[in-house]
Write an enzyme that holds these catalytic residues in place. Structure first.
Site, PDB file in Angstrom:
ATOM      1  CB  CYS A 223      -0.913  -0.002   1.222  1.00 16.04           C
ATOM      2  SG  CYS A 223      -1.866   1.529   1.412  1.00 16.04           S
TER       3      CYS A 223
ATOM      4  CB  CYS B 144      -5.393   4.529  -3.999  1.00 12.07           C
ATOM      5  SG  CYS B 144      -4.645   2.920  -4.351  1.00 12.07           S
TER       6      CYS B 144
END
Length: 277
Positions: free
Chosen positions: A75, A206
Protein backbone atom coordinates in the site's frame (compact mmCIF):
# COMPACT_ATOMS: atom_id res chain seq x y z
CA UNK A 1 -7.54 -9.61 27.86
CA UNK A 2 -5.31 -9.07 24.82
CA UNK A 3 -4.58 -5.36 24.95
CA UNK A 4 -2.99 -3.86 21.83
CA UNK A 5 -1.49 -0.39 21.65
CA UNK A 6 -2.19 1.23 18.28
CA UNK A 7 -1.63 4.48 16.42
CA UNK A 8 -4.13 5.90 13.92
CA UNK A 9 -2.56 7.78 10.99
CA UNK A 10 -3.58 9.01 7.58
CA UNK A 11 -1.59 9.57 4.42
CA UNK A 12 -3.30 12.07 2.12
CA UNK A 13 -6.67 11.01 3.53
CA UNK A 14 -5.95 7.25 3.36
CA UNK A 15 -6.35 6.10 7.00
CA UNK A 16 -4.56 3.26 8.76
CA UNK A 17 -4.08 1.65 12.15
CA UNK A 18 -0.41 0.95 12.88
CA UNK A 19 0.96 -1.48 15.47
CA UNK A 20 4.50 -2.12 16.69
CA UNK A 21 4.52 -5.93 16.42
CA UNK A 22 8.24 -6.56 16.72
CA UNK A 23 7.45 -9.20 19.34
CA UNK A 24 5.15 -10.86 16.73
CA UNK A 25 2.29 -11.44 19.14
CA UNK A 26 -0.49 -9.88 17.10
CA UNK A 27 -2.98 -12.57 15.86
CA UNK A 28 -2.18 -12.21 12.15
CA UNK A 29 -3.98 -15.43 11.19
CA UNK A 30 -7.26 -14.46 12.85
CA UNK A 31 -8.81 -12.75 9.82
CA UNK A 32 -12.23 -12.28 11.42
CA UNK A 33 -10.67 -10.47 14.36
CA UNK A 34 -8.53 -8.38 12.02
CA UNK A 35 -11.65 -7.35 10.13
CA UNK A 36 -13.42 -6.52 13.40
CA UNK A 37 -10.37 -4.49 14.51
CA UNK A 38 -10.61 -2.39 11.32
CA UNK A 39 -14.41 -2.10 11.22
CA UNK A 40 -15.76 1.44 11.06
CA UNK A 41 -18.75 1.08 13.40
CA UNK A 42 -17.65 -1.59 15.87
CA UNK A 43 -13.84 -1.36 15.75
CA UNK A 44 -11.36 1.48 15.27
CA UNK A 45 -12.22 2.15 11.64
CA UNK A 46 -9.55 2.28 8.93
CA UNK A 47 -8.66 1.34 5.37
CA UNK A 48 -5.82 -0.90 6.46
CA UNK A 49 -4.05 -2.43 9.46
CA UNK A 50 -0.25 -2.21 9.30
CA UNK A 51 2.18 -4.16 11.46
CA UNK A 52 5.86 -3.37 11.97
CA UNK A 53 7.66 -6.69 12.40
CA UNK A 54 11.35 -7.69 12.51
CA UNK A 55 13.20 -8.39 9.26
CA UNK A 56 16.47 -10.17 8.55
CA UNK A 57 17.08 -8.26 5.30
CA UNK A 58 15.90 -4.72 6.08
CA UNK A 59 15.23 -2.31 8.93
CA UNK A 60 11.82 -3.91 9.49
CA UNK A 61 9.00 -5.72 7.73
CA UNK A 62 5.72 -4.01 6.81
CA UNK A 63 2.72 -6.34 6.95
CA UNK A 64 -0.46 -4.86 5.48
CA UNK A 65 -4.02 -6.13 5.96
CA UNK A 66 -7.08 -4.84 4.12
CA UNK A 67 -10.08 -3.99 6.32
CA UNK A 68 -11.68 -7.30 5.33
CA UNK A 69 -8.77 -9.14 7.00
CA UNK A 70 -6.97 -10.20 3.79
CA UNK A 71 -3.26 -9.48 3.38
CA UNK A 72 -2.07 -7.25 0.52
CA UNK A 73 1.35 -7.03 -1.13
CA UNK A 74 1.74 -3.27 -0.74
CA UNK A 75 0.00 0.00 0.00
CA UNK A 76 1.69 3.20 -1.15
CA UNK A 77 0.23 5.63 1.38
CA UNK A 78 0.49 2.95 4.04
CA UNK A 79 4.18 2.63 3.22
CA UNK A 80 4.59 6.36 3.75
CA UNK A 81 2.78 6.19 7.10
CA UNK A 82 4.72 3.16 8.29
CA UNK A 83 8.01 4.92 7.57
CA UNK A 84 7.07 7.80 9.89
CA UNK A 85 5.69 5.37 12.49
CA UNK A 86 8.77 3.13 12.40
CA UNK A 87 11.04 6.10 12.99
CA UNK A 88 8.89 7.17 15.94
CA UNK A 89 8.94 3.75 17.64
CA UNK A 90 12.63 3.11 16.91
CA UNK A 91 12.26 0.36 14.31
CA UNK A 92 14.14 2.64 11.90
CA UNK A 93 17.13 4.54 13.26
CA UNK A 94 17.14 7.53 10.93
CA UNK A 95 15.15 9.45 8.34
CA UNK A 96 16.23 7.10 5.53
CA UNK A 97 15.26 3.45 5.74
CA UNK A 98 14.57 0.25 3.82
CA UNK A 99 11.76 -2.09 4.72
CA UNK A 100 10.48 -5.44 3.56
CA UNK A 101 7.05 -5.95 1.92
CA UNK A 102 5.43 -8.77 0.00
CA UNK A 103 6.08 -6.69 -3.14
CA UNK A 104 9.82 -6.48 -2.38
CA UNK A 105 12.10 -4.05 -0.59
CA UNK A 106 10.94 -0.44 -0.34
CA UNK A 107 13.15 2.56 0.39
CA UNK A 108 11.71 5.56 2.22
CA UNK A 109 12.75 8.95 3.51
CA UNK A 110 11.02 10.94 6.24
CA UNK A 111 11.47 14.45 4.83
CA UNK A 112 9.95 16.12 7.89
CA UNK A 113 7.31 15.33 10.50
CA UNK A 114 4.51 15.75 7.99
CA UNK A 115 5.91 14.50 4.67
CA UNK A 116 7.36 11.16 3.53
CA UNK A 117 8.78 9.93 0.22
CA UNK A 118 8.88 6.26 -0.82
CA UNK A 119 10.52 4.61 -3.82
CA UNK A 120 7.91 2.36 -5.40
CA UNK A 121 8.37 -1.06 -7.06
CA UNK A 122 8.90 -1.01 -10.81
CA UNK A 123 5.61 -1.04 -12.76
CA UNK A 124 4.95 -4.29 -14.62
CA UNK A 125 2.34 -6.28 -16.54
CA UNK A 126 1.21 -3.30 -18.63
CA UNK A 127 -1.93 -4.02 -20.69
CA UNK A 128 -3.05 -0.87 -22.44
CA UNK A 129 -6.25 -0.22 -24.35
CA UNK A 130 -8.52 -2.78 -22.68
CA UNK A 131 -12.32 -2.72 -23.05
CA UNK A 132 -13.82 -4.14 -19.86
CA UNK A 133 -17.57 -4.21 -19.28
CA UNK A 134 -17.97 -1.27 -21.65
CA UNK A 135 -15.26 0.85 -19.98
CA UNK A 136 -11.98 1.49 -21.77
CA UNK A 137 -8.85 1.67 -19.67
CA UNK A 138 -5.34 0.45 -18.94
CA UNK A 139 -4.14 -2.29 -16.61
CA UNK A 140 -0.86 -2.12 -14.73
CA UNK A 141 0.67 -3.59 -11.58
CA UNK A 142 2.29 -0.94 -9.36
CA UNK A 143 2.96 -3.20 -6.39
CA UNK A 144 -0.70 -4.29 -6.64
CA UNK A 145 -2.97 -4.44 -9.73
CA UNK A 146 -4.85 -1.39 -11.02
CA UNK A 147 -7.25 -0.73 -13.88
CA UNK A 148 -7.07 2.96 -14.82
CA UNK A 149 -10.18 4.46 -16.46
CA UNK A 150 -9.90 7.97 -18.00
CA UNK A 151 -12.82 10.31 -17.22
CA UNK A 152 -13.77 13.75 -18.50
CA UNK A 153 -15.29 14.65 -15.11
CA UNK A 154 -14.15 12.38 -12.31
CA UNK A 155 -16.46 14.09 -9.80
CA UNK A 156 -19.49 12.76 -11.70
CA UNK A 157 -18.45 9.09 -11.59
CA UNK A 158 -20.40 6.61 -9.43
CA UNK A 159 -17.18 5.11 -8.08
CA UNK A 160 -18.74 2.48 -5.84
CA UNK A 161 -21.13 1.07 -8.46
CA UNK A 162 -18.83 1.14 -11.49
CA UNK A 163 -15.74 0.32 -9.47
CA UNK A 164 -17.34 -2.80 -7.99
CA UNK A 165 -18.42 -3.95 -11.45
CA UNK A 166 -14.95 -3.56 -12.94
CA UNK A 167 -13.10 -4.88 -9.88
CA UNK A 168 -14.89 -8.22 -10.28
CA UNK A 169 -14.72 -8.43 -14.08
CA UNK A 170 -13.70 -11.73 -15.67
CA UNK A 171 -10.61 -10.11 -17.21
CA UNK A 172 -9.11 -9.71 -13.73
CA UNK A 173 -9.90 -13.11 -12.24
CA UNK A 174 -9.13 -14.75 -9.92
CA UNK A 175 -8.05 -11.98 -7.53
CA UNK A 176 -9.67 -8.93 -9.11
CA UNK A 177 -8.14 -5.45 -9.30
CA UNK A 178 -8.26 -1.96 -7.88
CA UNK A 179 -10.02 0.52 -10.15
CA UNK A 180 -8.83 4.11 -10.64
CA UNK A 181 -10.95 6.84 -12.23
CA UNK A 182 -8.64 9.56 -13.51
CA UNK A 183 -9.15 13.01 -14.98
CA UNK A 184 -5.96 13.98 -16.82
CA UNK A 185 -5.16 17.71 -16.90
CA UNK A 186 -2.06 18.51 -19.04
CA UNK A 187 0.75 19.09 -18.55
CA UNK A 188 1.14 17.45 -15.14
CA UNK A 189 -2.02 17.21 -13.02
CA UNK A 190 -4.41 14.33 -12.28
CA UNK A 191 -7.66 14.22 -10.32
CA UNK A 192 -8.06 10.69 -8.97
CA UNK A 193 -10.68 8.55 -7.26
CA UNK A 194 -10.11 4.86 -6.48
CA UNK A 195 -12.32 1.86 -5.79
CA UNK A 196 -10.07 -0.23 -3.58
CA UNK A 197 -9.97 -4.00 -3.52
CA UNK A 198 -10.24 -5.25 0.06
CA UNK A 199 -11.91 -2.04 1.17
CA UNK A 200 -14.67 -2.82 -1.39
CA UNK A 201 -15.57 0.86 -1.61
CA UNK A 202 -14.04 4.17 -2.62
CA UNK A 203 -10.92 4.86 -0.57
CA UNK A 204 -9.83 8.23 0.77
CA UNK A 205 -6.71 8.02 -1.39
CA UNK A 206 -4.56 5.36 -3.04
CA UNK A 207 -0.79 5.67 -3.39
CA UNK A 208 -0.26 2.66 -5.64
CA UNK A 209 -3.20 3.89 -7.71
CA UNK A 210 -1.57 7.31 -8.04
CA UNK A 211 1.61 5.65 -9.32
CA UNK A 212 -0.26 3.35 -11.72
CA UNK A 213 -2.19 6.33 -13.06
CA UNK A 214 1.04 8.31 -13.44
CA UNK A 215 2.53 5.52 -15.55
CA UNK A 216 -0.51 5.62 -17.82
CA UNK A 217 -0.40 9.42 -17.95
CA UNK A 218 3.24 9.56 -19.04
CA UNK A 219 3.27 6.56 -21.36
CA UNK A 220 -0.08 7.04 -23.12
CA UNK A 221 -1.42 10.56 -22.43
CA UNK A 222 1.67 12.72 -22.97
CA UNK A 223 1.75 14.20 -19.46
CA UNK A 224 5.07 15.11 -17.85
CA UNK A 225 6.80 14.18 -14.62
CA UNK A 226 6.65 15.20 -11.85
CA UNK A 227 2.89 14.69 -11.69
CA UNK A 228 0.62 16.20 -9.05
CA UNK A 229 -2.26 13.94 -8.06
CA UNK A 230 -5.22 15.37 -6.15
CA UNK A 231 -6.94 12.74 -3.96
CA UNK A 232 -10.65 12.53 -3.26
CA UNK A 233 -10.05 14.04 0.20
CA UNK A 234 -8.36 17.10 -1.29
CA UNK A 235 -4.72 16.24 -0.54
CA UNK A 236 -1.89 16.33 -3.07
CA UNK A 237 0.55 13.54 -3.88
CA UNK A 238 3.64 14.07 -6.03
CA UNK A 239 4.76 11.29 -8.37
CA UNK A 240 8.22 11.58 -9.87
CA UNK A 241 10.49 9.30 -11.85
CA UNK A 242 12.49 8.96 -15.06
CA UNK A 243 11.75 8.39 -18.74
CA UNK A 244 14.06 5.77 -20.23
CA UNK A 245 13.82 3.82 -23.47
CA UNK A 246 10.19 4.79 -24.07
CA UNK A 247 9.09 3.72 -20.59
CA UNK A 248 8.74 5.42 -17.23
CA UNK A 249 10.75 4.03 -14.34
CA UNK A 250 12.12 4.78 -10.87
CA UNK A 251 8.90 6.16 -9.42
CA UNK A 252 8.71 7.96 -6.10
CA UNK A 253 5.56 8.79 -4.14
CA UNK A 254 5.70 11.85 -1.88
CA UNK A 255 2.98 13.37 0.24
CA UNK A 256 1.62 14.24 3.67
CA UNK A 257 1.27 11.93 6.68
CA UNK A 258 -0.31 12.71 10.03
CA UNK A 259 -0.81 10.95 13.34
CA UNK A 260 -4.48 11.28 14.30
CA UNK A 261 -4.56 9.59 17.71
CA UNK A 262 -3.31 6.56 19.63
CA UNK A 263 -4.84 4.23 22.17
CA UNK A 264 -5.28 0.70 23.49
CA UNK A 265 -7.89 -1.87 22.52
CA UNK A 266 -8.80 -5.23 24.01
CA UNK A 267 -8.89 -7.69 21.10
CA UNK A 268 -11.09 -10.06 23.10
CA UNK A 269 -13.76 -7.37 23.38
CA UNK A 270 -14.25 -7.09 19.60
CA UNK A 271 -17.51 -8.15 18.07
CA UNK A 272 -16.46 -10.56 15.33
CA UNK A 273 -19.98 -10.76 13.95
CA UNK A 274 -22.95 -13.01 14.51
CA UNK A 275 -25.67 -14.00 12.09
CA UNK A 276 -29.16 -12.65 12.75
CA UNK A 277 -31.36 -15.22 14.42
Amino acid sequence: MKMVHFTKMHGAGNDFVLIDDRDEKFPVHDHLRLAAFAAARTGIGCEGVILVQPSKIADFRMVFFNPDGTEADLCGNGARCVAAFAREVGAAKGCAMTFETRAGLVDAEVIDAGKVKVWMPEPKDRRYGLDVEGSKGDYIVAGVPHFVVPCENVAAVDVDALGRKLRLAAEFEPNGTNVDFAQFIPPNKILLRTYERGVEAESGACGTGAVATAVVAVETKGLSLPLHVRTSQGFDLTIDGDWRRAKSTGFTLTGPVKKVFEGDLDLDSLDIGNEME
